[in-house]
Design a protein around this motif. Sequence first.
Motif, short mmCIF file in Angstrom:
data_model
loop_
_atom_site.label_atom_id
_atom_site.label_comp_id
_atom_site.label_asym_id
_atom_site.label_seq_id
_atom_site.Cartn_x
_atom_site.Cartn_y
_atom_site.Cartn_z
N SER A 8 -13.18 21.94 -85.61
CA SER A 8 -11.81 22.40 -85.79
C SER A 8 -11.78 23.64 -86.66
O SER A 8 -12.81 24.07 -87.18
N GLY A 9 -10.58 24.14 -86.85
CA GLY A 9 -10.39 25.20 -87.83
C GLY A 9 -10.46 24.60 -89.22
O GLY A 9 -10.83 23.44 -89.40
N ASN A 10 -10.11 25.39 -90.21
CA ASN A 10 -10.17 24.92 -91.60
C ASN A 10 -9.17 23.80 -91.84
O ASN A 10 -8.02 23.87 -91.40
N SER A 12 -7.72 20.85 -94.89
CA SER A 12 -7.70 20.49 -96.30
C SER A 12 -8.53 19.22 -96.50
O SER A 12 -8.83 18.50 -95.54
N ASP A 13 -8.89 18.94 -97.73
CA ASP A 13 -9.63 17.71 -98.02
C ASP A 13 -8.84 16.48 -97.58
O ASP A 13 -9.41 15.53 -97.04
N LYS A 16 -9.09 16.05 -93.82
CA LYS A 16 -10.41 15.54 -93.44
C LYS A 16 -10.50 14.04 -93.69
O LYS A 16 -10.98 13.29 -92.84
N LYS A 43 -17.02 19.65 -88.36
CA LYS A 43 -17.57 21.00 -88.40
C LYS A 43 -16.40 21.97 -88.38
O LYS A 43 -15.67 22.05 -87.39
N GLU A 44 -16.20 22.67 -89.48
CA GLU A 44 -15.12 23.64 -89.55
C GLU A 44 -15.62 24.99 -89.04
O GLU A 44 -16.67 25.46 -89.45
N SER A 46 -14.37 28.94 -88.49
CA SER A 46 -13.37 29.95 -88.84
C SER A 46 -12.62 30.41 -87.59
O SER A 46 -13.19 30.49 -86.50
N ASP A 47 -11.34 30.71 -87.76
CA ASP A 47 -10.52 31.17 -86.63
C ASP A 47 -11.07 32.45 -86.00
O ASP A 47 -10.77 32.76 -84.86
N ASP A 58 -7.44 33.45 -84.46
CA ASP A 58 -6.50 34.07 -85.39
C ASP A 58 -5.51 34.97 -84.65
O ASP A 58 -4.32 35.00 -84.97
#
Length: 82
Positions: A8-10, A12-13, A16, A43-44, A46-47, A58
Amino acid sequence: MPYITVESGNLSDAQKEELIKRLTEVSSEIMKVPQEFFVTTIKEVSDKNFGIGGKTIDKVKAEYMQRQKEAFDDRTMPAGKE
């Protein structure tokens, strides 16, 4: 041992933690396997490192947000102010 992986994209904790918890709960229920046997990884990406339709995410997000703003503006603009 069931293995769940999410790309996925980013996130937050908190996102997750909730994703791991709920994916494990639902998968355990469906598969009738105890939660303790599940392994989950996130697995993050980046856009700017993946894309859809030949564009980076993005850019796709920016275009989507612009269309949403234009649609909102069209709905909220008083008649005759066009």
